[in-house]
Design an enzyme around this catalytic site. Structure first.
Site, PDB file in Angstrom:
ATOM      1  N   ASP A 107       0.852  -1.189   0.000  1.00 49.61           N
ATOM      2  CA  ASP A 107       0.000   0.000   0.000  1.00 49.61           C
ATOM      3  C   ASP A 107       0.896   1.250   0.000  1.00 49.61           C
ATOM      4  O   ASP A 107       1.300   1.717  -1.062  1.00 49.61           O
ATOM      5  CB  ASP A 107      -0.913  -0.087   1.236  1.00 49.61           C
ATOM      6  CG  ASP A 107      -1.805   1.127   1.420  1.00 49.61           C
ATOM      7  OD1 ASP A 107      -2.021   1.854   0.441  1.00 49.61           O
ATOM      8  OD2 ASP A 107      -2.286   1.355   2.538  1.00 49.61           O
ATOM      9  N   GLY A 109       3.898   1.179   1.124  1.00 50.36           N
ATOM     10  CA  GLY A 109       5.253   0.666   0.910  1.00 50.36           C
ATOM     11  C   GLY A 109       6.113   0.719   2.167  1.00 50.36           C
ATOM     12  O   GLY A 109       7.270   0.299   2.149  1.00 50.36           O
ATOM     13  N   ARG A 169     -11.229 -11.902   7.309  1.00 49.38           N
ATOM     14  CA  ARG A 169     -10.035 -12.551   6.747  1.00 49.38           C
ATOM     15  C   ARG A 169     -10.391 -13.856   6.055  1.00 49.38           C
ATOM     16  O   ARG A 169      -9.712 -14.303   5.147  1.00 49.38           O
ATOM     17  CB  ARG A 169      -9.018 -12.870   7.852  1.00 49.38           C
ATOM     18  CG  ARG A 169      -8.348 -11.665   8.475  1.00 49.38           C
ATOM     19  CD  ARG A 169      -7.135 -12.122   9.310  1.00 49.38           C
ATOM     20  NE  ARG A 169      -6.679 -11.108  10.239  1.00 49.38           N
ATOM     21  CZ  ARG A 169      -5.848 -10.109   9.944  1.00 49.38           C
ATOM     22  NH1 ARG A 169      -5.388  -9.989   8.726  1.00 49.38           N
ATOM     23  NH2 ARG A 169      -5.471  -9.244  10.857  1.00 49.38           N
TER      24      ARG A 169
HETATM   25  P1  5GP Z   1       1.920  -0.647   3.677  1.00 47.47           P
HETATM   26  O1  5GP Z   1       1.161   0.647   3.761  1.00 47.47           O
HETATM   27  O2  5GP Z   1       3.039  -0.661   4.686  1.00 47.47           O
HETATM   28  O3  5GP Z   1       2.406  -0.921   2.269  1.00 47.47           O
HETATM   29  O4  5GP Z   1       0.902  -1.790   4.014  1.00 47.47           O
HETATM   30  C1  5GP Z   1       0.847  -2.286   5.331  1.00 47.47           C
HETATM   31  C2  5GP Z   1      -0.284  -3.207   5.577  1.00 47.47           C
HETATM   32  O5  5GP Z   1      -1.460  -2.434   5.621  1.00 47.47           O
HETATM   33  C3  5GP Z   1      -0.597  -4.311   4.603  1.00 47.47           C
HETATM   34  O6  5GP Z   1       0.233  -5.443   4.747  1.00 47.47           O
HETATM   35  C4  5GP Z   1      -2.024  -4.612   5.010  1.00 47.47           C
HETATM   36  O7  5GP Z   1      -2.051  -5.495   6.104  1.00 47.47           O
HETATM   37  C5  5GP Z   1      -2.543  -3.248   5.420  1.00 47.47           C
HETATM   38  N1  5GP Z   1      -3.384  -2.682   4.356  1.00 47.47           N
HETATM   39  C6  5GP Z   1      -3.106  -1.742   3.434  1.00 47.47           C
HETATM   40  N2  5GP Z   1      -4.155  -1.520   2.622  1.00 47.47           N
HETATM   41  C7  5GP Z   1      -5.127  -2.353   3.056  1.00 47.47           C
HETATM   42  C8  5GP Z   1      -6.473  -2.622   2.612  1.00 47.47           C
HETATM   43  O8  5GP Z   1      -7.014  -2.080   1.645  1.00 47.47           O
HETATM   44  N3  5GP Z   1      -7.153  -3.567   3.338  1.00 47.47           N
HETATM   45  C9  5GP Z   1      -6.630  -4.203   4.421  1.00 47.47           C
HETATM   46  N4  5GP Z   1      -7.401  -5.077   5.040  1.00 47.47           N
HETATM   47  N5  5GP Z   1      -5.381  -3.989   4.835  1.00 47.47           N
HETATM   48  C10 5GP Z   1      -4.641  -3.075   4.157  1.00 47.47           C
END
Ligand code: 5GP
Length: 181
Positions: A107, A109, A169
């Site tokens: 998302d 990153g 989930r």
């Molecule tokens: P990051 O922002 O560090 O790339 O993502 C971190 C985590 O945020 C992901 O592994 C996921 O668990 C959670 N995440 C980000 N976007 C979503 C979404 O649309 N739905 C859900 N359920 N979790 C999300």
């Protein structure tokens, strides 16, 4: 035009189970072809990747080691807290082994950055990521996501391992979660 598909909770189905499994089959074969006979350790990032991880490793027809790391960044709401911390570290020694991180979604990153920095210190032969979902907004130059099944927009999604406040989930598909206003 067909009406949008809805699941048992009235949520819009974004990616159904058949599409997911077709995507995983292709990804698994690509991974097997790329690593050939080299040692490979697959590290699933909990909790969101647990279902994807289970299906992906079964679609990679070659010997491999499996481990898990649990990190936390979102807490219990839908907003990233901006900092990632380790809840449970992986144990398998990965020096000189190729490592493939498995994530549910890339998302912002931040988790990607954290995991790459953390695992690189253990001197793997190479380090790549396989994710079920990647946001269209991710800068692929800054954060090259080598393997991804589906690219999505800004919608908050649940199912197939991904949650909203701990729920959903166990859906076998990916659906759009509309937060109550
Ligand atoms: P990051 O922002 O560090 O790339 O993502 C971190 C985590 O945020 C992901 O592994 C996921 O668990 C959670 N995440 C980000 N976007 C979503 C979404 O649309 N739905 C859900 N359920 N979790 C999300």
């Amino acid at each position: 035009m067909n009406a949008p598909r809805k699941n048992e909770y009235g949520q819009k189905v974004l990616i159904d189970s058949e599409e997911i499994h077709a995507g995983i089959r292709q990804m698994g074969q690509r991974i097997a072809d790329n690593y050939r006979d080299e040692p490979l350790t697959v590290i699933g990032c909990l909790k969101g990747s647990f279902i994807f991880m289970a299906d992906l490793v079964r679609a990679i027809p070659r010997p491999l080691h499996i481990d898990f790391i649990e990190v936390s960044s979102y807490g219990n709401d839908l907003q990233s807290t901006g900092n990632v911390r380790i809840v449970k570290d992986f144990k398998h020694p990965v020096e000189n082994s190729h490592v493939l991180i498995v994530e549910d979604i890339v998302d912002t990153g931040l988790t990607f950055d954290f995991l790459f920095e953390h695992i690189r210190l253990k001197k793997p032969a190479s380090l790549e990521i396989a994710t079920l979902l990647v946001r269209r907004s991710v800068d692929q130059e800054m954060r090259p996501v080598k393997y991804s099944c589906f690219t999505i927009g800004e919608e908050y999604v649940v199912g197939y391992g991904l949650d909203a406040a701990g729920l959903y989930r166990n859906l076998d598909h990916v659906a759009v979660f509309d937060a109550p206003v």
